[in-house]
Every structure is written in C-alpha cells, then in structure tokens.
Enzyme design. Structure first.
Site, mmCIF file in Angstrom:
data_model
loop_
_atom_site.group_PDB
_atom_site.id
_atom_site.type_symbol
_atom_site.label_atom_id
_atom_site.label_comp_id
_atom_site.label_asym_id
_atom_site.label_seq_id
_atom_site.Cartn_x
_atom_site.Cartn_y
_atom_site.Cartn_z
ATOM 1 N N SER A 1 0.796 -1.104 -0.037
ATOM 2 C CA SER A 1 -0.096 -0.006 -0.048
ATOM 3 C C SER A 1 0.917 1.219 -0.040
ATOM 4 C CB SER A 1 -0.721 0.067 1.156
ATOM 5 O OG SER A 1 -1.525 1.384 1.450
ATOM 6 N N TYR B 1 -2.019 -1.257 10.328
ATOM 7 C CA TYR B 1 -2.025 -1.566 8.868
ATOM 8 C C TYR B 1 -0.551 -0.994 8.367
ATOM 9 C CZ TYR B 1 -3.560 -0.683 4.107
ATOM 10 O OH TYR B 1 -3.831 -0.701 2.678
#
Length: 206
Positions: free
Chosen positions: A39, A52
């Site tokens: 990401s 995350y």
C-alpha cells in the site's frame, strides 16, 4: 494489542507464508513471479493506522529480501502499492468518517490524489497483468505505486505529503470538523496563522 496482532497475522504473516510455500515451488522449477500487495501506507507514515502501516512496510521489506533470495532461481518478486481504491475497504472508511452521509466523505479522501479519484480494481489488475508478463522479465525487487500520482506529490514535497495524506485524507476530515467548531473570528485568525506559516522569506528577510 489484539487488533494489532490480527492485522499483522493477515497482512504480514500471510504474505510470509505465501512466499514461503509458493516461492519454494517456483524456485524448484526455476520460474515464476510473486506479486505482493502492499500500500502507499507502506511507503510512508499512516497517521493513526499503526498496525496497517506497519504490516504494509513489512510487505515491502519481505518483497525486497525475497527478490534477492530467489533471483538466482529465476523467480521474480515485486510489490504493488495502491492508493485508496474503490473497494469495500474505502466504503467502510467513508462510513466511519461520516456515518450520517458516507458519500460526503469521498471528495475529502479523493482530494489528496492528484488524479482526483479513487483507483479502481481494474487499475491495479492492469499493472499486475504487466508485472507477471514476459515484458517485465527484468523487473524484480521493485515497489510499484498504483496511486494516481500520490507518491509524485510526496516526492515533490515530503512535508507537504505527510500532512496531506494522513491516512487516506483523514486529516482533512479532522481539520474540517475542528474548523467548523470555531467561532467565525477564530476561523479568520486560524487562516491568518496558516498563511503566516506558509510565507517564504523574501530578499528583505535575509
């Protein structure tokens, strides 16, 4: 801590185990491509999404290490780093940011992306199709943003990027909410303060 462990188990441990088993299979046959999904949060900070962000940094580290490990066996390893993408994950983020009107949150999230929109799953899939093709045969250990120009903005001004993309535009929601609570006179003063901070010194200031 339980939430952190669960995110790491899926996003980091899951990638590690996939690499372990798929990599061994490919290495034995001396061919293959492993594509990990990280990401843009794995390329910088992620505000208050600690687990995350940590997990996506881990994916990038594993990608680079695995690329070196398997290079001699003709197995390539790359990672894709999407920006906010039009999936259930962002729908959940919109509902969390604006429970009464989730659609109102979307423009605020999109404002951080230079192309002005979320990525689509097909945008990521098209890059994936190239990465696994023979046309990308010399590509390994590479971290590929699929982000509508978001990391280009980061490269142009790192401090500006960190302020404008925390995380997925959440800072915009926070700032908008804080600004709305101010008295009109305080809002004007807030704007003047921001302008003063942004002013660059002229020749007379040096």
């Amino acid at each position: 801590v339980d939430d952190f462990d669960r995110v790491m188990a899926v996003n980091a441990r899951g990638v590690f185990l996939g690499r372990k088993h798929a990599g061994a299979y490919m290495a034995a046959r001396e061919t293959g491509v492993i594509v990990n999904v990280s990401s843009i949060s794995g390329m910088g900070g992620g505000g208050n999404i600690f687990a995350y962000t940590a997990s996506k940094h881990a994916v990038i580290g594993m990608t680079k290490s695995a690329a070196l490990h398997y290079a001699a066996r003709n197995v390539r390893v790359v990672a894709l780093c999407p920006c906010p993408t039009n999936t259930e994950m962002m729908a959940f983020a919109e509902r969390s940011a604006s429970p009464d009107d989730p659609a109102a949150a979307r423009p605020m999230f999109q404002a951080a992306i230079p192309l002005g929109r979320y990525g689509e799953p097909a945008d990521v899939a098209n890059v994936l199709a190239f990465v696994v093709s023979d046309q990308a045969a010399f590509l390994t250990g590479t971290i590929i943003p699929v982000d509508g120009g978001l990391t280009a903005r980061c490269t142009a001004g790192r401090r500006r990027c960190l302020r404008s993309t925390r995380p997925f535009g959440h800072w915009r929601l926070e700032e908008s909410a804080r600004h709305a609570r101010l008295h009109p006179a305080e809002r004007s003063e807030s704007r003047r303060d921001r302008g003063a901070r942004r002013r660059r010194p002229g020749r007379g200031d040096l």
